[in-house]
Enzyme design. Sequence first.
Site, PDB file in Angstrom:
ATOM      1  N   GLY B 244     -75.933 -26.097  61.454  1.00  0.00           N
ATOM      2  CA  GLY B 244     -75.589 -24.743  61.888  1.00  0.00           C
ATOM      3  C   GLY B 244     -74.147 -24.656  62.349  1.00  0.00           C
ATOM      4  O   GLY B 244     -73.361 -23.911  61.798  1.00  0.00           O
ATOM      5  N   PHE B 245     -73.831 -25.425  63.396  1.00  0.00           N
ATOM      6  CA  PHE B 245     -72.462 -25.477  63.940  1.00  0.00           C
ATOM      7  C   PHE B 245     -71.979 -24.106  64.400  1.00  0.00           C
ATOM      8  O   PHE B 245     -70.786 -23.840  64.438  1.00  0.00           O
ATOM      9  CB  PHE B 245     -71.490 -26.089  62.917  1.00  0.00           C
ATOM     10  CG  PHE B 245     -72.011 -27.331  62.261  1.00  0.00           C
ATOM     11  CD1 PHE B 245     -72.237 -28.475  63.000  1.00  0.00           C
ATOM     12  CD2 PHE B 245     -72.308 -27.353  60.908  1.00  0.00           C
ATOM     13  CE1 PHE B 245     -72.748 -29.620  62.409  1.00  0.00           C
ATOM     14  CE2 PHE B 245     -72.827 -28.489  60.297  1.00  0.00           C
ATOM     15  CZ  PHE B 245     -73.036 -29.633  61.059  1.00  0.00           C
ATOM     16  N   GLY B 472     -80.180 -30.699  64.061  1.00  0.00           N
ATOM     17  CA  GLY B 472     -79.634 -32.023  63.776  1.00  0.00           C
ATOM     18  C   GLY B 472     -79.217 -32.711  65.049  1.00  0.00           C
ATOM     19  O   GLY B 472     -78.793 -33.870  65.056  1.00  0.00           O
ATOM     20  N   GLY B 514     -77.744 -26.680  74.617  1.00  0.00           N
ATOM     21  CA  GLY B 514     -79.135 -26.821  74.205  1.00  0.00           C
ATOM     22  C   GLY B 514     -79.862 -27.993  74.842  1.00  0.00           C
ATOM     23  O   GLY B 514     -80.956 -27.833  75.392  1.00  0.00           O
ATOM     24  N   LEU B 620     -79.270 -38.377  77.480  1.00  0.00           N
ATOM     25  CA  LEU B 620     -80.733 -38.390  77.387  1.00  0.00           C
ATOM     26  C   LEU B 620     -81.216 -39.367  76.329  1.00  0.00           C
ATOM     27  O   LEU B 620     -82.170 -40.102  76.543  1.00  0.00           O
ATOM     28  CB  LEU B 620     -81.242 -36.973  77.085  1.00  0.00           C
ATOM     29  CG  LEU B 620     -80.809 -35.910  78.106  1.00  0.00           C
ATOM     30  CD1 LEU B 620     -81.238 -34.516  77.644  1.00  0.00           C
ATOM     31  CD2 LEU B 620     -81.371 -36.210  79.498  1.00  0.00           C
ATOM     32  N   GLN B 628     -74.127 -37.240  67.696  1.00  0.00           N
ATOM     33  CA  GLN B 628     -73.467 -35.959  67.918  1.00  0.00           C
ATOM     34  C   GLN B 628     -71.962 -36.156  68.050  1.00  0.00           C
ATOM     35  O   GLN B 628     -71.164 -35.385  67.511  1.00  0.00           O
ATOM     36  CB  GLN B 628     -74.005 -35.321  69.212  1.00  0.00           C
ATOM     37  CG  GLN B 628     -75.356 -34.671  69.032  1.00  0.00           C
ATOM     38  CD  GLN B 628     -75.195 -33.317  68.389  1.00  0.00           C
ATOM     39  OE1 GLN B 628     -74.733 -32.372  69.006  1.00  0.00           O
ATOM     40  NE2 GLN B 628     -75.536 -33.227  67.138  1.00  0.00           N
ATOM     41  N   VAL B 693     -72.972 -32.625  75.034  1.00  0.00           N
ATOM     42  CA  VAL B 693     -72.034 -33.601  74.489  1.00  0.00           C
ATOM     43  C   VAL B 693     -71.655 -33.288  73.037  1.00  0.00           C
ATOM     44  O   VAL B 693     -70.656 -33.766  72.529  1.00  0.00           O
ATOM     45  CB  VAL B 693     -72.616 -35.032  74.643  1.00  0.00           C
ATOM     46  CG1 VAL B 693     -73.739 -35.265  73.648  1.00  0.00           C
ATOM     47  CG2 VAL B 693     -71.554 -36.091  74.552  1.00  0.00           C
ATOM     48  N   GLU B 695     -70.378 -30.809  71.540  1.00  0.00           N
ATOM     49  CA  GLU B 695     -69.118 -30.153  71.225  1.00  0.00           C
ATOM     50  C   GLU B 695     -67.933 -30.869  71.852  1.00  0.00           C
ATOM     51  O   GLU B 695     -66.815 -30.779  71.355  1.00  0.00           O
ATOM     52  CB  GLU B 695     -69.180 -28.685  71.665  1.00  0.00           C
ATOM     53  CG  GLU B 695     -70.267 -27.954  70.903  1.00  0.00           C
ATOM     54  CD  GLU B 695     -70.287 -26.447  71.101  1.00  0.00           C
ATOM     55  OE1 GLU B 695     -70.816 -25.753  70.224  1.00  0.00           O
ATOM     56  OE2 GLU B 695     -69.787 -25.957  72.129  1.00  0.00           O
TER      57      GLU B 695
END
Lengths: 169, 735, 316
Positions: B244-245, B472, B514, B620, B628, B693, B695
């Site tokens: 998505g981004f 993702g 998120g 987490l 990511q 994290v 971004e």
Amino acid sequence: MTKVSFTVNGRAQELELDTRTTLLDALREHLHLTGTKKGCDHGQCGACTVIVKGRRINSCLTLAVMHQCDSITTIEGLGVSGNLHPLQAAFIKHDGYQCGYCTPGQICSAVAVLGEIEAGVPSHVSGDLTTQPQATTTELRERMSGNICRCGAYSNIIDAITEVAGDRA
Amino acid sequence: MKFDTPATTNPIDQLKVIGRPTDRIDGPLKTMGTAPYAYERHDVVANQAYGYVVAAGIAKGRIVAIDVSSAEAAPGVLAIVTAQNAGKLDKGDFNVAKLLGGPEIQHYHQAIALVVAETFEQARAAAQLVRVDYAPARGVFDLAAAKGSATKHEPGFGGPADTASGDFSDAFAASPVQFDETYTTPDQAHAMMEPHASIAAWDGDRLMLWTSNQMIDWGTGDMAKTLRVPKDKIHLMSPFIGGGFGGKLFLRSDALLAALGARAARRAVKVALPRPLIFNNTTHRPATIQRIRIGTERDGRISAIAHESWSGNLPGGDPETAVGQTRLLYAGANRMTAMRLAMLDLPEGNAMRAPGEAPGMMALEIAIDEMAEKLKLDPIAFRILNDTQVDPEHPKRPFSQRQFVECLRIGADRFNWKRRNPLPGKVRDGHWLVGIGVAAAFRNNLLMPSGARVRLNSRGIVTVETDMTDIGTGSYTIIAQTVAEMMGISLDKVEVRLGDSSFPVSSGSGGQFGANSATSGVYAACVKLREAVARKLGFNSADAVFTDGQVRSGNRSVPLAEAAGDDGMTAEDSIEFGDLDKTYQQSTFGAHFVEVGVDAATAEVRVRRMLAVCAAGRILNPKSARSQVIGAMTMGVGAALMEELVVDTCLGFFVNHDLAGYEVPVHADIPHQDVVFLDETDPISSPMKAKGVGELGICGVGAAVANAIYNATGVRVRDYPIRLDKLLERLPAAD
Amino acid sequence: MKSFTYERVCTPAEAVSSAARVQGSKFIAGGTNLLDLMKLEIEAPAHLIDVNGLGLDKIEATAEGGLRIGASVRNTDLAADQRVRRDYGLLARALLAGASGQLRNMATTAGNLLQRTRCPYFYDTNQACNKRNPGSGCAALEGFSRQHALLGVSESCIAAHPSDMAVAMMTLDAKVETVRTGGAVRSIPIAQFYKVPGDTPHIETVLEAGELITAVTLPKPVGGTHIYRKVRDRASYAFALVSVGAIVQRDGTGRLALGGIAPKPWRLEHAEAELPRGAKAVVDRLLADARPTPQNAFKLTLAKRTLGAVLAEARG
């Protein structure tokens, strides 16, 4: 409409198709084998990679009717739950994906890449055209470059393939 | 659950499951090709027809006439939707341009019709038969030319348009060392691998929509608003999203047209945007022009800093908030930032991974590198010298956590920074000019309310339902980890169900909020479930221990499954955040290190080494969090070296609108990437003590690449992407 | 994509007679470019003749000591052929620099020669393009032309030829063997194969309607150092900004062709004569007639510097 029969993942399939149907759409829309992805439909991303007669190709740029009697392997033919292909397992272990959309194409491509190296097919980065190429990270990166991963899992994908290549050597 | 005081010790701190590198629970589905993406849902509804989008061939103007007669007569065609026959449509709250254009055309490739046919091949062929007569109008397409017309426009997200503290002008004029440069970043495309795609089916007045959307509740609301139906008539499902981004934050034309097509054809209809339409039909990251001024004392202390940014958008659109980080990243008593917005008739600009900071850091962190050189300071030392532990615009407001200096120091050590030659153009490796560069990483920690429902059954399985999405990012897995940790069960006893508008509303996926927000919502629901279980068992909920599938209190121990009973137990809650983000500035920090080689003859740039050091609260799942970050680093390399939506300033569209023309990095562009997460918990952020994290990882990468190129060549490029033609004429003479 | 009929043929004679019989026929082999364009209706054949089954997939030695490469030999197989790797390294290198592993497994020798331009205005059917729609104009002239040609261009078209393989074939003096309606065969030196756009940019080669490429022949190996240097924005899976195919002999003489700068692989023999005097002398000759746009003028410098690097590499 034209009839075509080929084998997908070992199973004979007979289809009656619009001649315009790509192999990709035959797999996804007619056989419901949706593991093979449509990312661009123009040969620009590699998400639709399948293995036909032992070779990886972009299934979006070939017509289904051109594959009479061909043997086709898709991601669904590589491994199943509980009995994953070593590359599928390695992708999980190394987190060689994120959104997962390019993943089947990456894995099909990787399976074929290891075969290509074994068969001695050179690449753009092969130092000497006349010697046997090796599964170095440089070779793998070049050979996998037809599979775009916008999530950017490349570093992990190469780790996954390297591990499987090492196990084979 | 209201989160308005810093977290104390809670069951998450056990770290039996949370914080451990964990394989994704959806990994087998994704690697076997059985994860169901939107366009692939042959299973959900019978007799699906195919829709193919017709898009505007001009950038601005009106449709004079649209002739669908040939298309209607084409084989297999079931229906054709245009603005003329679609009925009255509203526009979604999150959309700037209309998703179905006509008669007015607002941008190139705006959707103007959908052709529905029995097969994909028939729909595609018939779409070519739709004849459109346009009356084109003059548009404004060139940001540089329109810059003078830009005005102040308060953005919907990302703070006010302007800020000021102290007196920048005087302080800058009085600074013994001054710096003033302008940078440009281009329009960029999300280019996620899965095209925007939807299947729509009506059941009476209820719409079922299987789609690819990051924000289920926004999508549901905007679909309802656009169709002018009650929101509860829309059932939106998006369990797997092929990237998505930010490009799938909103309702897009595929979804609306599928719904309209299904209504017209009285059949389920599936629509995917053809790749060549995506770049102009959907949203993009807007281009920016950024001016940065820095004044320092002779020792390098910043006394004045200003960051101004100009961007463009359609009327009703927001500016790219590229100055946000400059309000917070470095000390300095006298400051100003400003954003100005020009009206352009290009496609809609909107959020793309780290909106604001991603392009803002591309500029700011070159400027810092340039300033350090001017001061003859090491760029890391210059950054450390100007560190601040408080919000520099509001000095009474501390950062909740700020390990920026630690990131720089650890990274410098790991990357062997001390071997860098500060004189550019001095290091050769064969035909490569080699350089290394550094940049800060900075991205704010955003918080969103987020809900979840958890259900315990008699087999001891806990099912969690939330409309949170996994694009993702690894949401499935961290949510499962959260439940496992809270309920004292193993991961295989957790079932995670996401992306369905019948589930409690979550934060959704965006703005790197998120992971922290959604798991906090799941935490809240689990707290409620624990209380209910304890209560049912007659335990004091304060001392009940949930571990190894058992609930213990004192000497008593009861299997969790038994507690559930035959009927099971359900709990639902959501996390709501108080004003801890106002009392404290919550941000994530990092440092990017990059080594490049620049071909001495051709100026081709190839990245050789990359390292990111991140301080972003509790991590987490270090495995997916690392992914990511490396993914963001990869996108950052693209932004630095190749990504640009090229504007045809006469014709008014993005010319390179496919994946061959819009180049993103391929395997061969990306070396092995290293990521270090600092050990950090941030109890002010959430009960999870986590932050985002996904971004952070892109913020600053582009500048680190640019600074490495400068170190390699002595050529400073302030206009992204840094393609070889911008280096070539200024390279040292070739052999 | 418009509807078409599909036919599999077994001999070149059948292929050309079918093409003569059915109006709007096209041959399809790899399909990587043709299907791409058919999806956008830039190509819209009424009849597709599948020429994969003609037995043109062999690489054979010729009596002259060269190679005869069947038209449908896949790029991968051609690049992997031991004789090509040993004696025509330039060709192997050019092939391997192109596209991706998947595409090279599909793309054929003849199809590669016939690839059409990647000009984005050619690809966007809303835009003016004399190549796609003769007489409609050229949007690239005033538009985005960074990747476009600067030699052999006209007021009608500035599109560049995208092939890497063709650059090697040009350098190697390949010949294109064809069969025409009625069975007449001919052998076309590659130097005469491509046309520059002039005012008919839609006519790209000297092939007649329905003429089928059956093979590409290479003369006997000429020795020397073979180099193919492709310069592009990303490291792989991208078209060339500039490429240089060169064969350099020990005495400094040699031959070369450039890709990415013209509507066909660009080779000038009088520029080659300057080779012993170095890159600048060659490029001054080679690029003397260049008509760059402001956006692609960098290719002049890039070509010069790339050729310099190639000659330096050849010297060892």
